[in-house]
Design a protein around this motif. Structure first.
Motif, short mmCIF file in Angstrom:
data_model
loop_
_atom_site.label_atom_id
_atom_site.label_comp_id
_atom_site.label_asym_id
_atom_site.label_seq_id
_atom_site.Cartn_x
_atom_site.Cartn_y
_atom_site.Cartn_z
N LYS A 1 34.02 61.77 51.97
CA LYS A 1 32.78 61.63 50.94
C LYS A 1 33.28 61.02 49.62
O LYS A 1 32.64 60.30 49.00
CB LYS A 1 32.30 63.06 50.63
N ASN A 2 34.48 61.49 49.21
CA ASN A 2 35.00 61.03 48.01
C ASN A 2 36.22 60.02 48.24
O ASN A 2 36.85 60.41 49.01
CB ASN A 2 35.36 62.02 47.18
N LYS A 3 36.13 58.86 47.65
CA LYS A 3 37.04 58.13 47.79
C LYS A 3 38.72 58.50 47.22
O LYS A 3 38.74 59.31 46.07
CB LYS A 3 36.89 56.70 46.95
N VAL A 4 39.46 58.30 47.92
CA VAL A 4 40.96 58.50 47.40
C VAL A 4 41.20 57.66 46.20
O VAL A 4 40.94 56.56 46.22
CB VAL A 4 41.96 58.22 48.47
N LEU B 1 52.54 44.78 38.78
CA LEU B 1 51.20 45.63 38.72
C LEU B 1 50.11 44.77 37.87
O LEU B 1 49.82 45.04 36.91
CB LEU B 1 51.35 47.04 38.18
N GLN B 2 49.59 43.69 39.04
CA GLN B 2 48.81 42.74 38.10
C GLN B 2 47.43 43.32 38.68
O GLN B 2 47.17 43.53 39.68
CB GLN B 2 49.13 41.31 38.67
N GLU B 3 46.34 42.69 37.75
CA GLU B 3 44.96 43.36 38.15
C GLU B 3 44.30 42.58 39.44
O GLU B 3 43.58 43.24 40.11
CB GLU B 3 44.05 42.67 36.77
N GLU B 4 44.73 41.47 39.80
CA GLU B 4 44.26 40.69 40.95
C GLU B 4 44.60 41.46 42.14
O GLU B 4 44.13 41.54 43.02
CB GLU B 4 44.74 39.25 40.87
N LEU B 5 45.99 41.70 42.05
CA LEU B 5 46.40 42.65 42.97
C LEU B 5 45.76 44.13 43.28
O LEU B 5 45.49 44.37 44.53
CB LEU B 5 47.85 42.83 43.20
N ARG B 6 45.44 44.56 42.34
CA ARG B 6 44.66 45.97 42.43
C ARG B 6 43.32 45.73 43.09
O ARG B 6 42.93 46.44 43.82
CB ARG B 6 44.61 46.47 40.89
N GLN B 7 42.66 44.78 42.48
CA GLN B 7 41.34 44.47 43.01
C GLN B 7 41.20 44.24 44.64
O GLN B 7 40.45 44.58 45.20
CB GLN B 7 40.63 43.28 42.22
N ARG B 8 42.29 43.25 44.85
CA ARG B 8 42.30 43.02 46.32
C ARG B 8 42.65 44.12 47.11
O ARG B 8 42.08 44.39 48.09
CB ARG B 8 43.15 41.77 46.36
N ALA B 9 43.70 44.95 46.79
CA ALA B 9 44.02 46.10 47.50
C ALA B 9 42.94 47.06 47.67
O ALA B 9 42.92 47.71 48.84
CB ALA B 9 45.37 46.76 46.76
N MET B 10 42.02 47.35 46.47
CA MET B 10 40.89 48.33 46.78
C MET B 10 39.82 47.74 47.39
O MET B 10 39.29 48.50 48.59
CB MET B 10 40.21 48.28 45.22
N GLU C 1 40.61 45.83 50.25
CA GLU C 1 40.95 45.92 51.64
C GLU C 1 41.34 47.23 52.17
O GLU C 1 41.12 47.43 53.41
CB GLU C 1 42.16 45.17 51.80
N LEU C 2 41.63 48.26 51.20
CA LEU C 2 41.91 49.56 51.92
C LEU C 2 40.77 50.45 51.53
O LEU C 2 40.76 51.51 52.27
CB LEU C 2 43.19 49.98 50.77
N GLY C 3 39.69 50.07 50.66
CA GLY C 3 38.48 50.89 50.49
C GLY C 3 38.81 52.48 49.76
O GLY C 3 38.28 53.33 50.06
N ILE C 4 39.84 52.23 49.00
CA ILE C 4 40.20 53.24 48.02
C ILE C 4 40.31 53.02 46.58
O ILE C 4 40.30 51.62 46.27
CB ILE C 4 41.57 53.86 48.19
N ASN C 5 40.29 53.93 45.81
CA ASN C 5 40.34 53.48 44.23
C ASN C 5 42.00 53.34 43.92
O ASN C 5 42.76 54.28 44.21
CB ASN C 5 39.80 54.51 43.44
N ILE C 6 42.17 52.60 43.21
CA ILE C 6 43.69 52.22 42.69
C ILE C 6 43.84 52.25 41.08
O ILE C 6 43.19 51.48 40.74
CB ILE C 6 44.24 51.06 43.44
#
Length: 221
Positions: free
Chosen positions: A33-36, A47-56, A58-63
């Protein structure tokens, strides 16, 4: 292995390069129910913002990214391991974090793409008959040993997930320093050239800057 209780109970902190290994686990998707939320601590380099946004996406989690300078991120991770879930930095940070019980080993069998990692990190050589270079090598502290130490003897547990290789190089502004000829007049010696005084600098990461200075001294003769 005889891991301390602190390490066994530690939150899933994986080690250098762990940000890349997130995609490689043999684990099913977990529907909750709650995103990890995954807290990643590391350097500004990766640790670049573009990578963070894409990972979120594709993985469906909060980073959450916490990028810091090399010294600051190592100090923070060693002193307060509860402040991150994944740690990303250079392999030379591993000894400090391992001895501080700030990270736990990664199971090789859970890494789908482990066999695709080239042997440079695993053995220190691109090919078996290659000559070992001078200085330290990541493979010397890659594998967790039965006595809890780190070493180069292969095992099913690793202290970090290798995912980036690079070579030292330098860049220069041709509006400030006259353009040279690649492989002929361009040289590390430029760092120590009197005519470039006040125009050159070293990166402030000791494990990089010191060796760049050594290359400059060698090139200068």
């Amino acid at each position: 292995m005889e891991h301390s209780q602190k390490r066994r109970d530690f939150l899933k902190t994986l080690g250098v390069g762990a940000a890349a290994s997130t995609l490689a686990f043999k684990a099913p998707y977990v529907f909750a129910k709650n995103k990890v939320t995954l807290r990643v601590m590391g350097t500004h380099v990766t640790l670049q913002e573009e990578l963070r946004q894409r990972a979120m996406r594709e993985l469906g989690i909060n980073i959450e990214f916490t990028p810091m300078g090399s010294a600051a991120v190592l100090q923070k991770a060693a002193a307060d391991p509860s402040s991150f879930d994944l740690f990303e930095q250079w392999s030379d940070s591993i000894n400090i974090l391992w001895q501080a019980d700030a990270i736990q080993p990664i199971e090789v069998d859970r890494l789908v793409y482990w066999d695709e990692i080239n042997p440079l990190t695993k053995t220190g050589k691109i090919v078996p008959d290659a000559k070992l270079g001078a200085g330290d090598s990541p493979n010397k502290l890659l594998y967790a040993q039965p006595d809890g130490s780190l070493g180069e003897t292969p095992s099913k547990l690793i202290s970090f997930m290798p995912y980036v290789h690079n070579v030292d190089s330098f860049g220069y502004n041709t509006n400030v320093i006259e353009k040279g000829i690649p492989y002929e007049t361009e040289s590390w010696a430029w760092l120590l050239d009197e005519k470039n005084r006040g125009k050159v600098a070293l990166v402030n990461a000791p494990t990089i800057g010191i060796f760049d200075a050594a290359l400059a001294a060698q090139a200068k003769g």
